[in-house]
Design a protein around this motif. Structure first.
Motif, PDB file in Angstrom:
ATOM      1  N   ILE A 198       0.124 176.322  -2.588  1.00 48.83           N
ATOM      2  CA  ILE A 198       0.812 175.276  -1.935  1.00 48.83           C
ATOM      3  C   ILE A 198       0.597 175.043  -0.443  1.00 48.83           C
ATOM      4  O   ILE A 198       0.142 173.944  -0.117  1.00 48.83           O
ATOM      5  CB  ILE A 198       2.171 175.733  -2.106  1.00 48.83           C
ATOM      6  CG1 ILE A 198       2.911 175.661  -3.295  1.00 48.83           C
ATOM      7  CG2 ILE A 198       3.201 174.824  -1.052  1.00 48.83           C
ATOM      8  CD1 ILE A 198       2.869 174.446  -4.007  1.00 48.83           C
ATOM      9  N   GLU A 199      -0.031 176.162   0.211  1.00 44.95           N
ATOM     10  CA  GLU A 199      -0.422 175.870   1.709  1.00 44.95           C
ATOM     11  C   GLU A 199      -1.925 175.303   1.629  1.00 44.95           C
ATOM     12  O   GLU A 199      -2.129 174.406   2.463  1.00 44.95           O
ATOM     13  CB  GLU A 199      -0.365 177.279   2.475  1.00 44.95           C
ATOM     14  CG  GLU A 199      -0.713 177.044   3.949  1.00 44.95           C
ATOM     15  CD  GLU A 199       0.319 176.458   4.663  1.00 44.95           C
ATOM     16  OE1 GLU A 199      -0.292 176.118   5.869  1.00 44.95           O
ATOM     17  OE2 GLU A 199       1.138 175.934   4.091  1.00 44.95           O
ATOM     18  N   LEU A 200      -2.586 175.539   0.719  1.00 44.44           N
ATOM     19  CA  LEU A 200      -3.860 174.744   0.816  1.00 44.44           C
ATOM     20  C   LEU A 200      -3.936 173.408   0.395  1.00 44.44           C
ATOM     21  O   LEU A 200      -4.649 172.731   0.797  1.00 44.44           O
ATOM     22  CB  LEU A 200      -4.766 175.589  -0.344  1.00 44.44           C
ATOM     23  CG  LEU A 200      -5.282 177.056  -0.079  1.00 44.44           C
ATOM     24  CD1 LEU A 200      -6.498 177.432  -1.034  1.00 44.44           C
ATOM     25  CD2 LEU A 200      -5.857 177.217   1.500  1.00 44.44           C
ATOM     26  N   ILE A 201      -3.075 172.789  -0.624  1.00 48.25           N
ATOM     27  CA  ILE A 201      -2.733 171.546  -0.944  1.00 48.25           C
ATOM     28  C   ILE A 201      -2.152 170.824   0.319  1.00 48.25           C
ATOM     29  O   ILE A 201      -2.505 169.846   0.644  1.00 48.25           O
ATOM     30  CB  ILE A 201      -1.576 171.522  -1.871  1.00 48.25           C
ATOM     31  CG1 ILE A 201      -2.223 172.009  -3.280  1.00 48.25           C
ATOM     32  CG2 ILE A 201      -1.140 169.968  -2.186  1.00 48.25           C
ATOM     33  CD1 ILE A 201      -3.231 171.099  -3.978  1.00 48.25           C
ATOM     34  N   HIS A 202      -1.338 171.673   1.264  1.00 44.23           N
ATOM     35  CA  HIS A 202      -0.711 170.983   2.198  1.00 44.23           C
ATOM     36  C   HIS A 202      -1.849 170.829   3.297  1.00 44.23           C
ATOM     37  O   HIS A 202      -2.050 169.535   4.014  1.00 44.23           O
ATOM     38  CB  HIS A 202       0.414 171.952   3.051  1.00 44.23           C
ATOM     39  CG  HIS A 202       0.867 171.435   4.302  1.00 44.23           C
ATOM     40  ND1 HIS A 202       1.474 170.125   4.323  1.00 44.23           N
ATOM     41  CD2 HIS A 202       1.024 172.005   5.528  1.00 44.23           C
ATOM     42  CE1 HIS A 202       1.805 169.894   5.674  1.00 44.23           C
ATOM     43  NE2 HIS A 202       1.792 171.157   6.355  1.00 44.23           N
ATOM     44  N   THR A 203      -2.775 171.770   3.426  1.00 38.39           N
ATOM     45  CA  THR A 203      -3.915 171.647   4.640  1.00 38.39           C
ATOM     46  C   THR A 203      -4.810 170.508   4.116  1.00 38.39           C
ATOM     47  O   THR A 203      -5.312 169.720   4.989  1.00 38.39           O
ATOM     48  CB  THR A 203      -4.525 172.922   4.599  1.00 38.39           C
ATOM     49  OG1 THR A 203      -3.438 173.939   4.737  1.00 38.39           O
ATOM     50  CG2 THR A 203      -5.466 173.008   5.590  1.00 38.39           C
ATOM     51  N   PHE A 204      -5.449 170.661   2.819  1.00 39.42           N
ATOM     52  CA  PHE A 204      -5.941 169.527   2.345  1.00 39.42           C
ATOM     53  C   PHE A 204      -5.632 168.187   2.523  1.00 39.42           C
ATOM     54  O   PHE A 204      -6.161 167.148   3.006  1.00 39.42           O
ATOM     55  CB  PHE A 204      -6.323 169.498   0.800  1.00 39.42           C
ATOM     56  CG  PHE A 204      -6.155 168.404  -0.167  1.00 39.42           C
ATOM     57  CD1 PHE A 204      -6.852 167.283  -0.013  1.00 39.42           C
ATOM     58  CD2 PHE A 204      -4.859 168.370  -0.783  1.00 39.42           C
ATOM     59  CE1 PHE A 204      -6.785 166.282  -0.788  1.00 39.42           C
ATOM     60  CE2 PHE A 204      -4.505 167.234  -1.762  1.00 39.42           C
ATOM     61  CZ  PHE A 204      -5.471 166.273  -1.607  1.00 39.42           C
ATOM     62  N   SER A 205      -4.431 167.824   2.466  1.00 46.95           N
ATOM     63  CA  SER A 205      -3.430 166.593   2.578  1.00 46.95           C
ATOM     64  C   SER A 205      -3.729 166.232   4.280  1.00 46.95           C
ATOM     65  O   SER A 205      -3.920 165.032   4.628  1.00 46.95           O
ATOM     66  CB  SER A 205      -2.233 166.371   2.208  1.00 46.95           C
ATOM     67  OG  SER A 205      -1.418 167.244   2.888  1.00 46.95           O
ATOM     68  N   LEU A 206      -3.379 167.307   5.059  1.00 45.63           N
ATOM     69  CA  LEU A 206      -3.385 167.062   6.491  1.00 45.63           C
ATOM     70  C   LEU A 206      -4.940 166.540   6.995  1.00 45.63           C
ATOM     71  O   LEU A 206      -5.395 165.456   7.614  1.00 45.63           O
ATOM     72  CB  LEU A 206      -3.212 168.345   7.205  1.00 45.63           C
ATOM     73  CG  LEU A 206      -2.028 168.640   7.063  1.00 45.63           C
ATOM     74  CD1 LEU A 206      -1.512 170.078   8.052  1.00 45.63           C
ATOM     75  CD2 LEU A 206      -0.895 167.615   7.455  1.00 45.63           C
ATOM     76  N   ILE A 207      -6.052 167.150   6.311  1.00 45.73           N
ATOM     77  CA  ILE A 207      -7.474 166.954   6.899  1.00 45.73           C
ATOM     78  C   ILE A 207      -7.738 165.298   6.433  1.00 45.73           C
ATOM     79  O   ILE A 207      -8.201 164.839   7.034  1.00 45.73           O
ATOM     80  CB  ILE A 207      -8.574 167.775   5.967  1.00 45.73           C
ATOM     81  CG1 ILE A 207      -8.098 169.264   6.460  1.00 45.73           C
ATOM     82  CG2 ILE A 207      -9.591 167.407   6.066  1.00 45.73           C
ATOM     83  CD1 ILE A 207      -9.017 170.262   5.744  1.00 45.73           C
ATOM     84  N   HIS A 208      -7.309 165.047   4.933  1.00 46.92           N
ATOM     85  CA  HIS A 208      -7.519 163.722   4.813  1.00 46.92           C
ATOM     86  C   HIS A 208      -6.793 162.630   5.603  1.00 46.92           C
ATOM     87  O   HIS A 208      -7.164 161.517   5.779  1.00 46.92           O
ATOM     88  CB  HIS A 208      -7.506 163.609   3.158  1.00 46.92           C
ATOM     89  CG  HIS A 208      -8.625 164.033   2.499  1.00 46.92           C
ATOM     90  ND1 HIS A 208      -8.408 163.989   0.984  1.00 46.92           N
ATOM     91  CD2 HIS A 208      -9.464 165.070   2.769  1.00 46.92           C
ATOM     92  CE1 HIS A 208      -9.724 164.573   0.510  1.00 46.92           C
ATOM     93  NE2 HIS A 208     -10.053 165.119   1.773  1.00 46.92           N
TER      94      HIS A 208
END
Length: 345
Positions: free
Chosen positions: A76-86
């Motif tokens: 879940i944290e990796l999904i959140h981080t991926f969305s922030l980068i994009h």
């Protein structure tokens, strides 16, 4: 208020060490080096770790074990981080969590790849969690993994839809409250709901509890974003880390703006729109105009309106927790709901 912030902060800190360790392990074998560093960068830059902590808390509250859900929480944290980068690439934001954005350090191509890598690694984590689930029934383990994968996939689609809706709102000041609430649900609340639903699934909860925990996450997720809108106007620059009223200065739509435009008389509505257009065109209109807009929002009770919605959502979320047996995790989940309202940034 300070006690709630401190208590929740301790809980988030308590879980963050293990979540960071899980993330570090899954990202350690990425190559080449610049992609690995870009992928790890934001995961080590701070952040509340609210979403993965909720996954763990829900899992424990329904009778599951920490080991059963740690990989799903990290995912879940990796999904959140991926969305922030994009998001930072699309919004051309140069800073994130007090540090230069990933695309400012490594360039847009590597940043896009880093986001894609985190997205993929999240799914790998959930799949690998089958070996950690506290159940002797292989079929049941596989069912929990598949349902969590479906939950995460649905949240990812909603995040993309929400970002597209948000981009479509730029320069469009004819947004209904229903449209705005749908956008913030998809962009912000959907992943929080996925975090809480995943925790319930991994903990082996029944269908009613899984559904209620999804709704709990959805409600506090909506309250979280609405509170952001509220804090932008009532907090101070030191707490926010940015000027008060920056949303207005940039011509952004918020629940407060939407409500004020609906309530204002023709003259005041025209003035609010003029200020928003100035911000949209310049990217940062003068503070005197921001203050004028805030006064108009206060005139029509729109700032308090937003706060009332957040309060109502948190109240409903806490009521949903009544289905759970008494435990320390349940008590903490109630505190987390209050934290959404009483945080300062």
């Amino acid at each position: 208020m300070s006690n709630i912030n401190e208590d929740v902060g301790k809980v988030l800190g308590q879980y963050s060490k293990d979540i960071h360790k899980e993330i570090g392990n899954t990202l350690s074998n990425i190559g080449p080096e610049d992609l690995r560093e870009a992928s790890i960068y934001l995961t080590e830059a701070g952040g509340k770790m609210l979403r993965p902590a909720l996954t763990v808390l829900i899992c424990e509250a329904v009778g599951g074990t920490f080991s059963s859900c740690i990989k799903a929480a990290a995912a879940i944290e990796l999904i959140h981080t991926f969305s922030l980068i994009h998001d930072d690439i699309m919004d051309k934001d140069d800073m994130r969590r007090g540090k230069p954005s990933v695309h400012k350090v490594w360039g847009e191509p590597v940043a896009i790849l880093a986001g894609d890598t985190l997205f993929s690694k999240a799914y790998e984590l959930v799949i690998n969690s089958k070996n950690e689930i506290d159940s002797s029934n292989p079929e049941e383990c596989l069912n929990r993994v598949n349902r969590t994968l479906s939950t995460v996939a649905d949240a990812c689609v909603k995040i993309c839809e929400g970002q597209a809706q948000d981009m479509g709102f730029e320069g469009n000041f004819d947004v209904s409250e229903e449209e705005y609430m749908e956008m913030i649900f998809k962009k912000t609340a959907a992943l929080i709901a996925a975090a809480t639903e995943s925790g319930a699934i991994m903990g082996g909860a029944n269908e009613k509890i899984v559904s209620d925990m999804y709704d709990y996450g959805k409600l506090i997720g909506l309250a979280f974003q609405i509170q952001d809108d509220y804090l932008d106007l009532v907090s101070d620059e030191d707490s926010l880390g940015k000027p008060v009223g920056s949303d207005i200065a940039e011509g952004k739509m918020t629940i407060i703006v939407v409500n004020a435009l609906n309530r204002a008389n023709p003259e005041d509505k025209k003035r609010i729109l003029e200020i928003l257009r100035m911000g949209n065109e310049s990217g940062n209109c003068d503070q005197v105009y921001v203050d004028e807009a805030i006064s108009l929002f206060e005139k029509y009770g729109s700032i308090q309106y937003a706060q009332n919605i957040a309060l109502a959502n948190v109240k409903k979320a806490k009521q949903l927790l009544e289905i759970l047996p008494e435990s320390e995790a349940k008590h903490t989940l109630s505190l987390v709901a209050d934290f959404v309202l009483y945080r300062q940034n």
